[in-house]
Design an enzyme around this catalytic site. Structure first.
Site, PDB file in Angstrom:
ATOM      1  N   PHE A 236      40.991  41.886  36.860  1.00 25.93           N
ATOM      2  CA  PHE A 236      39.795  41.251  36.320  1.00 25.93           C
ATOM      3  C   PHE A 236      40.185  40.472  35.082  1.00 25.93           C
ATOM      4  O   PHE A 236      41.301  40.605  34.570  1.00 25.93           O
ATOM      5  CB  PHE A 236      38.727  42.297  35.977  1.00 25.93           C
ATOM      6  CG  PHE A 236      38.163  42.986  37.188  1.00 25.93           C
ATOM      7  CD1 PHE A 236      37.493  42.256  38.160  1.00 25.93           C
ATOM      8  CD2 PHE A 236      38.291  44.356  37.351  1.00 25.93           C
ATOM      9  CE1 PHE A 236      36.970  42.882  39.280  1.00 25.93           C
ATOM     10  CE2 PHE A 236      37.764  44.981  38.465  1.00 25.93           C
ATOM     11  CZ  PHE A 236      37.107  44.245  39.433  1.00 25.93           C
TER      12      PHE A 236
ATOM     13  N   GLU B 252      32.855  39.213  23.849  1.00 27.74           N
ATOM     14  CA  GLU B 252      33.792  39.312  24.964  1.00 27.74           C
ATOM     15  C   GLU B 252      32.993  39.320  26.268  1.00 27.74           C
ATOM     16  O   GLU B 252      31.968  39.997  26.377  1.00 27.74           O
ATOM     17  CB  GLU B 252      34.643  40.575  24.873  1.00 27.74           C
ATOM     18  CG  GLU B 252      35.781  40.488  23.873  1.00 27.74           C
ATOM     19  CD  GLU B 252      35.301  40.568  22.440  1.00 27.74           C
ATOM     20  OE1 GLU B 252      35.803  39.787  21.610  1.00 27.74           O
ATOM     21  OE2 GLU B 252      34.413  41.392  22.144  1.00 27.74           O
TER      22      GLU B 252
ATOM     23  N   ARG C 150      34.764  54.664  43.188  1.00 28.22           N
ATOM     24  CA  ARG C 150      34.498  53.654  42.172  1.00 28.22           C
ATOM     25  C   ARG C 150      34.869  54.208  40.802  1.00 28.22           C
ATOM     26  O   ARG C 150      34.281  55.178  40.321  1.00 28.22           O
ATOM     27  CB  ARG C 150      33.014  53.249  42.168  1.00 28.22           C
ATOM     28  CG  ARG C 150      32.557  52.518  43.420  1.00 28.22           C
ATOM     29  CD  ARG C 150      33.345  51.259  43.667  1.00 28.22           C
ATOM     30  NE  ARG C 150      32.698  50.370  44.622  1.00 28.22           N
ATOM     31  CZ  ARG C 150      33.310  49.311  45.134  1.00 28.22           C
ATOM     32  NH1 ARG C 150      34.571  49.038  44.799  1.00 28.22           N
ATOM     33  NH2 ARG C 150      32.671  48.529  45.980  1.00 28.22           N
TER      34      ARG C 150
ATOM     35  N   GLU D 275      32.768  40.439  55.014  1.00 29.36           N
ATOM     36  CA  GLU D 275      32.849  41.802  54.498  1.00 29.36           C
ATOM     37  C   GLU D 275      32.256  42.809  55.478  1.00 29.36           C
ATOM     38  O   GLU D 275      32.687  43.961  55.527  1.00 29.36           O
ATOM     39  CB  GLU D 275      32.142  41.890  53.152  1.00 29.36           C
ATOM     40  CG  GLU D 275      32.815  41.103  52.033  1.00 29.36           C
ATOM     41  CD  GLU D 275      34.191  41.638  51.674  1.00 29.36           C
ATOM     42  OE1 GLU D 275      34.449  42.845  51.898  1.00 29.36           O
ATOM     43  OE2 GLU D 275      35.022  40.857  51.175  1.00 29.36           O
TER      44      GLU D 275
ATOM     45  N   PRO E 224      24.050  40.722  32.062  1.00 27.55           N
ATOM     46  CA  PRO E 224      24.394  39.485  31.367  1.00 27.55           C
ATOM     47  C   PRO E 224      24.752  39.642  29.892  1.00 27.55           C
ATOM     48  O   PRO E 224      25.222  38.690  29.276  1.00 27.55           O
ATOM     49  CB  PRO E 224      23.140  38.615  31.536  1.00 27.55           C
ATOM     50  CG  PRO E 224      22.036  39.578  31.810  1.00 27.55           C
ATOM     51  CD  PRO E 224      22.662  40.704  32.568  1.00 27.55           C
TER      52      PRO E 224
ATOM     53  N   GLU F  78      44.268  45.974  49.337  1.00 32.27           N
ATOM     54  CA  GLU F  78      43.307  45.966  48.237  1.00 32.27           C
ATOM     55  C   GLU F  78      42.952  47.381  47.782  1.00 32.27           C
ATOM     56  O   GLU F  78      42.089  47.569  46.922  1.00 32.27           O
ATOM     57  CB  GLU F  78      42.030  45.225  48.642  1.00 32.27           C
ATOM     58  CG  GLU F  78      42.229  43.721  48.804  1.00 32.27           C
ATOM     59  CD  GLU F  78      40.927  42.984  49.045  1.00 32.27           C
ATOM     60  OE1 GLU F  78      39.855  43.648  49.093  1.00 32.27           O
ATOM     61  OE2 GLU F  78      40.965  41.749  49.171  1.00 32.27           O
TER      62      GLU F  78
ATOM     63  N   GLU G  73      41.490  49.723  49.526  1.00 26.25           N
ATOM     64  CA  GLU G  73      40.171  50.136  50.008  1.00 26.25           C
ATOM     65  C   GLU G  73      40.280  51.298  50.990  1.00 26.25           C
ATOM     66  O   GLU G  73      41.143  51.317  51.852  1.00 26.25           O
ATOM     67  CB  GLU G  73      39.463  48.957  50.682  1.00 26.25           C
ATOM     68  CG  GLU G  73      39.097  47.832  49.727  1.00 26.25           C
ATOM     69  CD  GLU G  73      38.408  46.678  50.424  1.00 26.25           C
ATOM     70  OE1 GLU G  73      37.589  46.009  49.768  1.00 26.25           O
ATOM     71  OE2 GLU G  73      38.692  46.438  51.620  1.00 26.25           O
TER      72      GLU G  73
END
Length: 209
Positions: free
Chosen positions: A27, A50, A77, A110, A132, A160, A162
């Site tokens: 990220f 940031e 997660r 997906e 946001p 990935e 997963e």
């Protein structure tokens, strides 16, 4: 009669003094120096913020109107650690929109990658900003027509990292999961509550197809 809220400001009322990439890994994080107009007039002092750069993503709730069942995915997660719950969450089919991809294309891609399903009609639910105050991520949210008899097994892309388990549950059971807090991620809550409001419409539209 409802009063419409008049919003006086737009992007032109923000001065971006600088923007730099503070972190560039899986990220990304950008650091801003900026100032914006104040409601009482003038400009605020210089702020540093940031921003977690995530871009746009697409989530879809697969729904079989003939059986009144939904497809939910279970996977690990990291963001759910340290919250006193299992970090294996029940979620929707979801993916990040690559450059040039439409949200509909992402939803269908997906569906195959994460659940092994082919989606029929995609019914738009909404678009929303995730958080946001700290990220620019925007989610395109859909309900997708599906035949749940094709939904089973373990899926995901190994490169990935997963490891995704497919679950098929009655829509009413999924609604109970939201009410009890067993499902507590935003996209799933929004989509399932939308389905509660629109289930009769979808059953009329999709049951004979």
């Amino acid at each position: 009669m409802m009063n419409d809220i008049k919003q006086p400001f737009d992007e032109s009322d923000v001065k971006v003094l600088s923007r730099e990439r503070a972190f560039n890994g899986f990220f990304k994080i950008d650091r801003y120096r900026l100032s914006h107009r104040l409601f009482e007039g003038g400009w605020c002092k210089e702020l540093q913020r940031e921003l977690f750069v995530r871009g746009e993503s697409t989530c879809v709730l697969p729904y079989d109107a003939k059986t009144d069942q939904v497809v939910l995915l279970e996977q690990f997660r990291v963001g759910a650690l340290d919250h006193g719950q299992s970090p294996w969450l029940l979620e929707l089919v979801a993916g990040i929109n690559d450059e040039g991809e439409t949200p509909e294309t992402v939803a269908r891609r997906e569906g195959v990658e994460e659940a092994g399903i082919e989606l029929g009609e995609l019914r738009p639910i909404c678009q929303y900003l995730v958080s946001p105050g700290g990220t620019n991520e925007k989610v395109h949210l859909y309900c997708g027509q599906v035949d749940v008899s094709t939904a089973q097994g373990i899926h995901g892309l190994e490169y990935e990292g997963e490891d995704i388990k497919v679950h098929v549950v009655q829509a009413s059971q999924a609604f109970d999961y939201v009410a009890s807090g067993k499902i507590n991620n935003a996209a799933s809550i929004i989509a399932l509550q939308w389905l509660q409001l629109n289930r009769d419409i979808l059953r009329a539209d999709w049951s004979e197809r």
